[in-house]
Enzyme design. Structure first.
Site, PDB file in Angstrom:
ATOM      1  N   ARG A 141      -7.700   4.847  -0.711  1.00  0.00           N
ATOM      2  CA  ARG A 141      -6.569   4.552   0.161  1.00  0.00           C
ATOM      3  C   ARG A 141      -6.231   5.802   0.964  1.00  0.00           C
ATOM      4  NH1 ARG A 141      -7.425   0.015  -0.347  1.00  0.00           N
ATOM      5  NH2 ARG A 141      -6.070  -1.681  -1.017  1.00  0.00           N
ATOM      6  N   GLU A 172      -3.393   3.056   8.824  1.00  0.00           N
ATOM      7  CA  GLU A 172      -4.436   2.298   9.531  1.00  0.00           C
ATOM      8  C   GLU A 172      -3.878   0.959  10.030  1.00  0.00           C
ATOM      9  OE1 GLU A 172      -7.157   2.155   6.067  1.00  0.00           O
ATOM     10  OE2 GLU A 172      -6.812  -0.011   6.006  1.00  0.00           O
ATOM     11  N   HIS A 190     -12.369   0.610   7.364  1.00  0.00           N
ATOM     12  CA  HIS A 190     -12.016  -0.050   6.088  1.00  0.00           C
ATOM     13  C   HIS A 190     -12.947  -1.248   5.801  1.00  0.00           C
ATOM     14  CE1 HIS A 190      -8.476  -0.746   3.097  1.00  0.00           C
ATOM     15  NE2 HIS A 190      -9.629  -1.078   2.560  1.00  0.00           N
TER      16      HIS A 190
HETATM   17  C1  DGY Z   1      -8.910  -3.757  -1.647  1.00  0.00           C
HETATM   18  O1  DGY Z   1      -9.253  -4.835  -2.111  1.00  0.00           O
HETATM   19  O2  DGY Z   1      -7.986  -3.124  -2.096  1.00  0.00           O
HETATM   20  C2  DGY Z   1      -9.692  -3.224  -0.515  1.00  0.00           C
HETATM   21  O3  DGY Z   1      -9.243  -2.051  -0.015  1.00  0.00           O
HETATM   22  C3  DGY Z   1      -9.891  -4.261   0.543  1.00  0.00           C
HETATM   23  O4  DGY Z   1     -11.258  -4.235   0.661  1.00  0.00           O
END
Ligand code: DGY
Length: 324
Positions: free
Chosen positions: A244, A273, A291
């Site tokens: 993240r 983002e 992402h």
């Molecule tokens: C999640 O599932 O947390 C991812 O970041 C999305 O792919």
């Protein structure tokens, strides 16, 4: 919902066809036909008029949306994704709304993408592709775009959960890397490759050639990579983030890259983002992806099917399969 009706689900974005079909078999879904980001007001209206909402990482599900849902018919937040830092879990708990997520099914896809970033950086693949497309490649020569080998180098994992372990496994057994890692609890697994748990993030940063982030976003991991930890890294070490954006102080990272205090960064996630810190866009030795850690047809379908399983369990009166 009347006795024989299917429960209704408000789905904030479009899903792969197979997952949408499975959802429609058991529920009466409302999909976001335009597949563009919804406003908080639209999500609040959607949640309050449906039995459940199925948001994604890019939908901020704050207390306002949760209380609107609770005042209406909303009873479940079935997240399409594993990370839930975009959902106000305290507000959900106090409103008596349950939350589920989709762990497990995106481990391999995300680990593959972390390796993609590692290889793109160390083998200078992004740079090479840009050079070729710009027409400035003047042919093979022994010193052209020399990168670094992974064999024998040290991979440092921050957060040795499912994804961290999958990255370590690939790097050690596929590329001959040594692994060191940090994890908030003691890991007792027996690894069939060289892997050593270190005391803290800084200890990992000091020895690793590649530092790869796999911890969940939380108040404890906010800016866990900051000017202090970046200063500990080797001058040619690379930072990889598929976790993240909040885990990294991006301003400090951009400064470290511009001043050549670290070797490079491969990022798939960003604070704020889809807006990207302009300092990162102009920093050298970076690979930036939008992402896409879990973005394979197989994985995104499996994520949708997990939402369906959780919602089915919930509306059948059973425990959630993946409670948060
Ligand atoms: C999640 O599932 O947390 C991812 O970041 C999305 O792919």
């Amino acid at each position: 919902m009347t006795k024989h009706d299917k429960p209704t689900i408000f789905v904030t974005r479009r899903w792969p066809a197979e997952a949408e079909a499975a959802l429609s078999q058991y529920f009466s879904p409302t999909f976001n036909e335009g597949d563009t980001p919804l406003s908080a007001a639209e999500m609040a209206a959607g949640f309050s008029s449906h039995d459940a909402i199925a948001p994604t990482v890019s939908d901020k599900i704050g207390a306002d949306i949760i209380s609107a849902g609770a005042r209406g018919s909303g009873r479940l937040i079935a997240n399409f994704g594993v990370g839930v830092n975009h959902i106000d879990l305290e507000a959900a708990a106090s409103a008596g709304i349950l939350v589920s997520n989709t762990p497990g099914v995106l481990t391999d896809a995300t680990a593959d993408l972390a390796l993609t970033l590692i290889l793109m950086l160390t083998r200078r693949a992004g740079e090479g592709e840009r050079e070729l497309r710009s027409g400035s490649w003047d042919g093979w020569r022994p010193t052209h775009l020399m990168g670094r080998a992974l064999q024998g180098k040290t991979l440092g994992i921050i957060g040795m959960g499912r994804i961290g372990k999958a990255v370590a496994h690939r790097a050690a057994l596929g590329f001959g890397m040594e692994v060191v890692f940090q994890n908030r609890s003691q890991i007792t697994d027996k690894f069939n490759y060289s892997a050593k748990q270190l005391d803290d993030v800084d200890s990992v940063c000091r020895v690793a050639d590649i530092v790869s982030l796999h911890c969940a976003a939380s108040p404890q991991t906010y800016h866990v990579i900051n000017s202090k930890s970046l200063a500990m890294m080797k001058r040619d070490a690379c930072l990889i983030n598929t976790a993240r954006g909040d885990v990294v102080d991006e301003t400090a990272l951009a400064a470290a890259l511009c001043e050549s205090r670290i070797g490079g960064a491969g990022l798939d996630v960003f604070q704020g983002e889809p807006a990207i810190n302009p300092a990162l866009l102009s920093a050298p030795n970076t690979v930036l992806l939008p992402h896409i850690g879990s973005a394979t047809v197989e994985t995104r379908t499996a994520m949708g099917l997990k939402v369906v399983e959780n919602a089915r369990a919930f509306f059948a009166g059973d425990s959630l399969i993946d409670p948060v």
